[in-house]
Design an enzyme around this catalytic site. Structure first.
Site, PDB file in Angstrom:
ATOM      1  N   SER A   1      46.521   9.466  72.935  1.00  0.00           N
ATOM      2  CA  SER A   1      47.192   8.242  73.399  1.00  0.00           C
ATOM      3  C   SER A   1      47.574   8.329  74.876  1.00  0.00           C
ATOM      4  O   SER A   1      47.923   9.401  75.372  1.00  0.00           O
ATOM      5  CB  SER A   1      48.458   8.038  72.564  1.00  0.00           C
ATOM      6  OG  SER A   1      49.281   7.064  73.166  1.00  0.00           O
TER       7      SER A   1
ATOM      8  N   TYR B   1      45.980   2.406  77.466  1.00  0.00           N
ATOM      9  CA  TYR B   1      46.740   1.164  77.549  1.00  0.00           C
ATOM     10  C   TYR B   1      46.557   0.659  78.974  1.00  0.00           C
ATOM     11  O   TYR B   1      46.887   1.384  79.925  1.00  0.00           O
ATOM     12  CB  TYR B   1      48.228   1.409  77.273  1.00  0.00           C
ATOM     13  CG  TYR B   1      48.581   1.503  75.806  1.00  0.00           C
ATOM     14  CD1 TYR B   1      48.183   0.495  74.919  1.00  0.00           C
ATOM     15  CD2 TYR B   1      49.318   2.564  75.314  1.00  0.00           C
ATOM     16  CE1 TYR B   1      48.519   0.577  73.569  1.00  0.00           C
ATOM     17  CE2 TYR B   1      49.655   2.638  73.959  1.00  0.00           C
ATOM     18  CZ  TYR B   1      49.254   1.648  73.101  1.00  0.00           C
ATOM     19  OH  TYR B   1      49.583   1.719  71.770  1.00  0.00           O
TER      20      TYR B   1
ATOM     21  N   THR C   1      43.154  -0.043  73.806  1.00  0.00           N
ATOM     22  CA  THR C   1      43.912  -0.727  72.753  1.00  0.00           C
ATOM     23  C   THR C   1      44.429  -2.051  73.297  1.00  0.00           C
ATOM     24  O   THR C   1      45.127  -2.080  74.314  1.00  0.00           O
ATOM     25  CB  THR C   1      45.076   0.165  72.280  1.00  0.00           C
ATOM     26  OG1 THR C   1      44.508   1.359  71.746  1.00  0.00           O
ATOM     27  CG2 THR C   1      45.905  -0.528  71.201  1.00  0.00           C
TER      28      THR C   1
ATOM     29  N   LYS D   1      40.054  -1.431  70.713  1.00  0.00           N
ATOM     30  CA  LYS D   1      40.800  -1.191  69.460  1.00  0.00           C
ATOM     31  C   LYS D   1      41.807  -2.309  69.225  1.00  0.00           C
ATOM     32  O   LYS D   1      42.552  -2.692  70.128  1.00  0.00           O
ATOM     33  CB  LYS D   1      41.530   0.144  69.545  1.00  0.00           C
ATOM     34  CG  LYS D   1      42.450   0.461  68.363  1.00  0.00           C
ATOM     35  CD  LYS D   1      42.935   1.896  68.406  1.00  0.00           C
ATOM     36  CE  LYS D   1      43.880   2.253  67.271  1.00  0.00           C
ATOM     37  NZ  LYS D   1      45.260   1.844  67.491  1.00  0.00           N
TER      38      LYS D   1
ATOM     39  N   SER E   1      41.435  -2.822  63.544  1.00  0.00           N
ATOM     40  CA  SER E   1      42.757  -2.209  63.334  1.00  0.00           C
ATOM     41  C   SER E   1      43.817  -3.275  63.524  1.00  0.00           C
ATOM     42  O   SER E   1      43.646  -4.187  64.335  1.00  0.00           O
ATOM     43  CB  SER E   1      42.946  -1.103  64.393  1.00  0.00           C
ATOM     44  OG  SER E   1      44.294  -0.682  64.476  1.00  0.00           O
TER      45      SER E   1
ATOM     46  N   HIS F   1      46.896  -1.890  64.061  1.00  0.00           N
ATOM     47  CA  HIS F   1      47.903  -0.967  64.590  1.00  0.00           C
ATOM     48  C   HIS F   1      48.839  -0.488  63.457  1.00  0.00           C
ATOM     49  O   HIS F   1      50.036  -0.298  63.662  1.00  0.00           O
ATOM     50  CB  HIS F   1      48.713  -1.675  65.689  1.00  0.00           C
ATOM     51  CG  HIS F   1      49.088  -0.783  66.847  1.00  0.00           C
ATOM     52  ND1 HIS F   1      48.410  -0.777  68.036  1.00  0.00           N
ATOM     53  CD2 HIS F   1      50.098   0.123  67.010  1.00  0.00           C
ATOM     54  CE1 HIS F   1      48.978   0.079  68.869  1.00  0.00           C
ATOM     55  NE2 HIS F   1      49.996   0.646  68.268  1.00  0.00           N
TER      56      HIS F   1
ATOM     57  N   ASP G   1      40.654   1.541  61.273  1.00  0.00           N
ATOM     58  CA  ASP G   1      41.883   2.193  60.808  1.00  0.00           C
ATOM     59  C   ASP G   1      42.872   1.166  60.301  1.00  0.00           C
ATOM     60  O   ASP G   1      42.633  -0.031  60.368  1.00  0.00           O
ATOM     61  CB  ASP G   1      42.526   3.099  61.882  1.00  0.00           C
ATOM     62  CG  ASP G   1      43.299   2.372  62.969  1.00  0.00           C
ATOM     63  OD1 ASP G   1      43.817   1.268  62.744  1.00  0.00           O
ATOM     64  OD2 ASP G   1      43.414   2.950  64.066  1.00  0.00           O
TER      65      ASP G   1
HETATM   66  C1  FNR Z   1      50.471   4.211  66.525  1.00  0.00           C
HETATM   67  N1  FNR Z   1      49.275   3.624  66.954  1.00  0.00           N
HETATM   68  C2  FNR Z   1      48.905   3.718  68.282  1.00  0.00           C
HETATM   69  N2  FNR Z   1      47.726   3.163  68.689  1.00  0.00           N
HETATM   70  C3  FNR Z   1      47.317   3.290  69.971  1.00  0.00           C
HETATM   71  O1  FNR Z   1      46.258   2.784  70.308  1.00  0.00           O
HETATM   72  N3  FNR Z   1      48.091   3.983  70.864  1.00  0.00           N
HETATM   73  C4  FNR Z   1      49.277   4.559  70.538  1.00  0.00           C
HETATM   74  O2  FNR Z   1      49.934   5.180  71.358  1.00  0.00           O
HETATM   75  C5  FNR Z   1      49.716   4.400  69.193  1.00  0.00           C
HETATM   76  N4  FNR Z   1      50.918   4.921  68.790  1.00  0.00           N
HETATM   77  C6  FNR Z   1      51.306   4.850  67.460  1.00  0.00           C
HETATM   78  C7  FNR Z   1      52.494   5.437  67.061  1.00  0.00           C
HETATM   79  C8  FNR Z   1      52.838   5.444  65.708  1.00  0.00           C
HETATM   80  C9  FNR Z   1      54.123   6.107  65.282  1.00  0.00           C
HETATM   81  C10 FNR Z   1      51.981   4.842  64.767  1.00  0.00           C
HETATM   82  C11 FNR Z   1      52.308   4.881  63.296  1.00  0.00           C
HETATM   83  C12 FNR Z   1      50.821   4.228  65.179  1.00  0.00           C
HETATM   84  C13 FNR Z   1      48.374   2.985  65.989  1.00  0.00           C
HETATM   85  C14 FNR Z   1      47.383   3.999  65.412  1.00  0.00           C
HETATM   86  O3  FNR Z   1      46.405   4.335  66.345  1.00  0.00           O
HETATM   87  C15 FNR Z   1      46.658   3.407  64.187  1.00  0.00           C
HETATM   88  O4  FNR Z   1      46.109   2.168  64.530  1.00  0.00           O
HETATM   89  C16 FNR Z   1      47.606   3.257  63.000  1.00  0.00           C
HETATM   90  O5  FNR Z   1      48.383   4.417  62.839  1.00  0.00           O
HETATM   91  C17 FNR Z   1      46.828   2.973  61.724  1.00  0.00           C
HETATM   92  O6  FNR Z   1      47.693   2.711  60.661  1.00  0.00           O
HETATM   93  P1  FNR Z   1      48.040   3.809  59.533  1.00  0.00           P
HETATM   94  O7  FNR Z   1      46.774   4.076  58.789  1.00  0.00           O
HETATM   95  O8  FNR Z   1      48.563   5.012  60.240  1.00  0.00           O
HETATM   96  O9  FNR Z   1      49.084   3.146  58.714  1.00  0.00           O
END
Ligand code: FNR
Length: 387
Positions: free
Chosen positions: A122, A146, A172, A254, A276, A278, A309
């Site tokens: 990330s 980002y 993202t 994403k 996704s 998120h 995801d």
């Molecule tokens: C994320 N996700 C996320 N996505 C991204 O592109 N950059 C990021 O920094 C983050 N940070 C982040 C923090 C936390 C605590 C979570 C739970 C999620 C989203 C991540 O990449 C992904 O899309 C999700 O976690 C998918 O959902 P599930 O399967 O974990 O429920």
């Protein structure tokens, strides 16, 4: 190649130190974390309906195993954007991993590399992309971007990612504003305000150029500047196209859920899609990601890779997403629980268990490779039969 010869292999390995069931693993990890971190990791937008839809979507699709087929030799190898992976699996980008373990992303990257599973690092990591690249060694790794409101910072991030040896960039686009996450708002908890998750920015030459005094002297000012440039709600397709031209690396987008956005990704010359929502953290009552997947796959018609995801918890979930046309899936929250409970070893254990489960699911469903698994392997419950 990780295919297990027999289930006994799982039993013969040293006894698992973490709970095998994801529900127990989650409960044990949440027990370890402080209330702020629990709110952050479990946080979802609004009433949490999107997160429910993510899971419910999987429940409406069921695997129909095919039997008496020779599944003795299985091959999970997947080629994605020129890299050969041992399985169609990557670790989703998740920011601020020092909230869960002091080694944070370094532990995740090492565990992923040990299994050949790429980490997607990330932008808002607790460690810099250079440190994580070093921890990854020669194994494949991707960088999640980002877009910031300052193009020079975006350009600088891309140049650094390229130089550090990342193999692809995932932009993202669904988190240009923070979702209405009631749990963290209630607690007034935003880790960035404590200086967490900004390592990549603090070390960035273009970011530092904006500061009157270096972050080492005035961290508060650096945090304010970060909040100023982080999140780019003005981003449009022209800018995204321009950003993708700043790098020679393949660029995936994403957060795609609508088939027309998927088509736009291709028309703009970008290289791939991650379906996704998120993990339900952005829009309450959004379409479950697994419901969106077949619509996007239809629109894409195989022109670019489609990753998935949001809601992957077990091998059967990955099977369903891959059967619906995903080229690979991203594991999210489950590996954070492993990280919380055991650092690098914890992530590795979660990964190994996930891969073993995936392999068993492929074999017991009657297939030997992912290229032969398609929608015909599934039964889709409609609203009527579900009742
Ligand atoms: C994320 N996700 C996320 N996505 C991204 O592109 N950059 C990021 O920094 C983050 N940070 C982040 C923090 C936390 C605590 C979570 C739970 C999620 C989203 C991540 O990449 C992904 O899309 C999700 O976690 C998918 O959902 P599930 O399967 O974990 O429920």
């Amino acid at each position: 190649m990780f295919a297990m010869d027999r289930l006994e292999d799982v039993f013969l390995e040293e006894k698992s130190t973490l709970p095998i069931s994801i529900e127990e693993l989650r409960a044990a990890a949440l027990d370890e974390l402080d209330d702020d971190a629990v709110a952050f990791v479990t946080g979802s937008a609004g009433a949490g309906r999107t997160m429910d839809h993510n899971r419910r979507g999987f429940e409406r699709r069921r695997i129909v195993p095919r039997l008496v087929r020779n599944v003795d030799k299985r091959d999970h190898t997947t080629t994605l954007l020129g890299s050969e992976l041992p399985a169609p699996l990557l670790l989703a980008p998740i920011g601020l991993q020092s909230l869960y373990h002091p080694d944070g992303e370094l532990a995740t990257a090492r565990a992923g590399a040990s299994q050949g599973v790429p980490t997607i690092l990330s932008s808002t990591a607790s460690h810099t992309m250079e440190e994580v690249a070093e921890a990854t060694g020669d194994a494949p790794a991707w960088f999640q971007l980002y877009c910031s409101t300052d193009d020079e910072i975006t350009r600088s991030f891309l140049q650094r990612a390229e130089k550090a040896g990342y193999d692809a960039v995932v932009v993202t686009v669904d988190a240009h504003l923070m979702g209405w996450r009631e749990a963290t708002i209630n607690r007034k908890y935003l880790p960035f305000l404590d200086g967490d998750g900004i390592a990549n920015y603090i070390e960035d030459p273009a970011f530092r150029d904006r500061l009157d005094v270096p972050p080492e002297t005035d961290l508060e000012n650096a945090i304010r500047q970060f909040l100023d440039i982080f999140g780019h709600s003005g981003l449009d397709w022209n800018q995204l196209e321009m950003i993708s031209e700043m790098t020679d690396l393949p660029v995936l987008v994403k957060g795609i859920l609508h088939p027309e956005d998927a088509t736009e990704v291709i028309e703009r010359g970008l290289d791939g899609i991650v379906v996704s929502n998120h993990g339900g953290r952005q829009v309450d009552n959004a379409i479950g990601a697994i419901e969106a997947l077949p619509l996007v796959v239809d629109a894409v018609e195989g022109r670019v890779p489609v990753l998935f995801d949001s809601g992957i918890r077990r091998g059967a979930d990955a099977f369903i997403a891959l059967a619906l046309g995903a080229d690979a899936v991203l594991l999210g929250r489950p590996y954070l629980y492993g990280l919380t409970l055991g650092g690098e070893d914890g992530v590795r254990e979660v990964l190994k268990n996930f891969l073993a489960d995936l392999d068993m699911t492929l074999a017991l469903s009657g297939y030997t490779s992912w290229s032969s698994v398609d929608e015909t392997a599934l039964h889709h419950l409609d609203e009527l039969t579900e009742r």
